[in-house]
Motif scaffolding. Structure first.
Motif, mmCIF file in Angstrom:
data_model
loop_
_atom_site.group_PDB
_atom_site.id
_atom_site.type_symbol
_atom_site.label_atom_id
_atom_site.label_comp_id
_atom_site.label_asym_id
_atom_site.label_seq_id
_atom_site.Cartn_x
_atom_site.Cartn_y
_atom_site.Cartn_z
ATOM 1 N N ILE A 1 44.170 6.479 0.527
ATOM 2 C CA ILE A 1 44.257 5.021 0.642
ATOM 3 C C ILE A 1 44.622 4.351 -0.678
ATOM 4 O O ILE A 1 45.112 3.230 -0.683
ATOM 5 N N THR A 2 44.383 5.042 -1.811
ATOM 6 C CA THR A 2 44.742 4.479 -3.115
ATOM 7 C C THR A 2 46.130 4.918 -3.563
ATOM 8 O O THR A 2 46.532 4.613 -4.691
ATOM 9 N N ASP A 3 46.844 5.624 -2.669
ATOM 10 C CA ASP A 3 48.188 6.106 -2.990
ATOM 11 C C ASP A 3 48.150 6.925 -4.277
ATOM 12 O O ASP A 3 48.868 6.650 -5.236
ATOM 13 N N ASP A 4 47.283 7.952 -4.267
ATOM 14 C CA ASP A 4 47.099 8.829 -5.435
ATOM 15 C C ASP A 4 46.636 8.052 -6.667
ATOM 16 O O ASP A 4 47.050 8.338 -7.791
ATOM 17 N N TYR A 5 45.775 7.093 -6.436
ATOM 18 C CA TYR A 5 45.169 6.284 -7.503
ATOM 19 C C TYR A 5 46.213 5.540 -8.349
ATOM 20 O O TYR A 5 46.116 5.474 -9.576
ATOM 21 N N GLN A 6 47.192 4.988 -7.652
ATOM 22 C CA GLN A 6 48.181 4.143 -8.319
ATOM 23 C C GLN A 6 47.577 2.759 -8.537
ATOM 24 O O GLN A 6 47.160 2.098 -7.594
ATOM 25 N N LEU A 7 47.565 2.314 -9.780
ATOM 26 C CA LEU A 7 46.983 1.008 -10.100
ATOM 27 C C LEU A 7 47.948 -0.121 -9.767
ATOM 28 O O LEU A 7 49.148 -0.004 -10.022
ATOM 29 N N PRO A 8 47.449 -1.229 -9.211
ATOM 30 C CA PRO A 8 48.305 -2.409 -9.033
ATOM 31 C C PRO A 8 48.639 -3.027 -10.391
ATOM 32 O O PRO A 8 47.955 -2.778 -11.387
#
Length: 234
Positions: free
Chosen positions: A189-196
């Motif tokens: 759900i975090t897209d591999d922990y991609q930060l906004p």
């Protein structure tokens, strides 16, 4: 050198450096450690990398680092009681320190970024809170119930575990599966922990600690499922 028919759990047991390679390719070597590499690659891989390519990468790294891994203390060479002590001192201690930190952080960033990222962070908060509760109960069960039984078995003349011990191990393995699924869902759900782009330092720290938690938990479960428990199931 390893083969495609070797299980991923045994590969990591013999060569701890393989853990990072398998993790990079999203191959589960802890809860799914009893699968052959060729089967695990087919079931877990989402990219176009072939099992043979992963095997080649593992074998190349093993050849380069074999002498190093033969020189250091290897968890598979520890006795049952020594391995339990190692797991508690390294992995349980990590969880006891990190879980409260993440509990505070997931709540903090949900409050701060609710307007822009509310749906995502509510799900992160919910999943982590469930994981924290599961793991806290799990650690108590291990330390107070199952680990003492394993040590008792190791000090007796019996090589296999008692019925009570094996039943407890089965419960722990089921709980490992549950924790592993939550960890995978968090990464998804975090897209591999991609930060906004508007992520603050607390947001960044939360994602970094969640990745640290994932890496440590995979090693933790591997040591238990594929070494500690496997000895009693033989």
């Amino acid at each position: 050198m390893f083969k495609l028919d070797d299980t991923v759990g045994n590969i990591v047991t013999e060569f701890p450096g393989a853990a990072e390679i398998l993790k990079n390719h999203r191959i589960d070597f802890c809860c799914g450690g009893d699968r052959k590499l060729k089967d695990a690659a087919r079931e877990d891989l989402t990219d176009k990398v072939e099992a043979a390519e992963i095997l080649a990468e593992i074998n190349k790294n093993y050849s380069d680092k074999k002498d190093y891994y033969e020189e250091i203390d290897d968890p598979k060479n520890l006795s049952q009681s020594q391995l339990i002590e190692y797991i508690i001192d390294k992995h349980h201690a990590f969880l006891q320190q990190t879980l409260p930190q993440l509990s505070e952080l997931t709540t903090k960033i949900l409050r701060a970024h609710r307007k822009e990222h509310g749906q995502l962070l509510k799900e992160v908060h919910r999943l982590f809170s469930t994981l924290k509760m599961e793991l806290e109960e799990h650690l108590i069960k291990e330390e107070e119930e199952i680990f003492p039984l394993i040590i008792e078995c190791s000090q007796s003349e019996e090589t296999a575990g008692s019925e009570k011990t094996l039943k407890g191990i089965l419960e722990l393995e089921t709980e490992h599966d549950t924790a592993g699924e939550i960890i995978k869902k968090l990464r998804e759900i975090t897209d591999d922990y991609q930060l906004p782009q508007d992520a603050c330092s607390s947001f960044e720290l939360t994602y970094r600690l969640l990745e640290d938690l994932e890496a440590d938990l995979f090693q933790h479960i591997h040591l238990e499922n594929n070494i500690l428990f496997a000895r009693l199931n033989n």
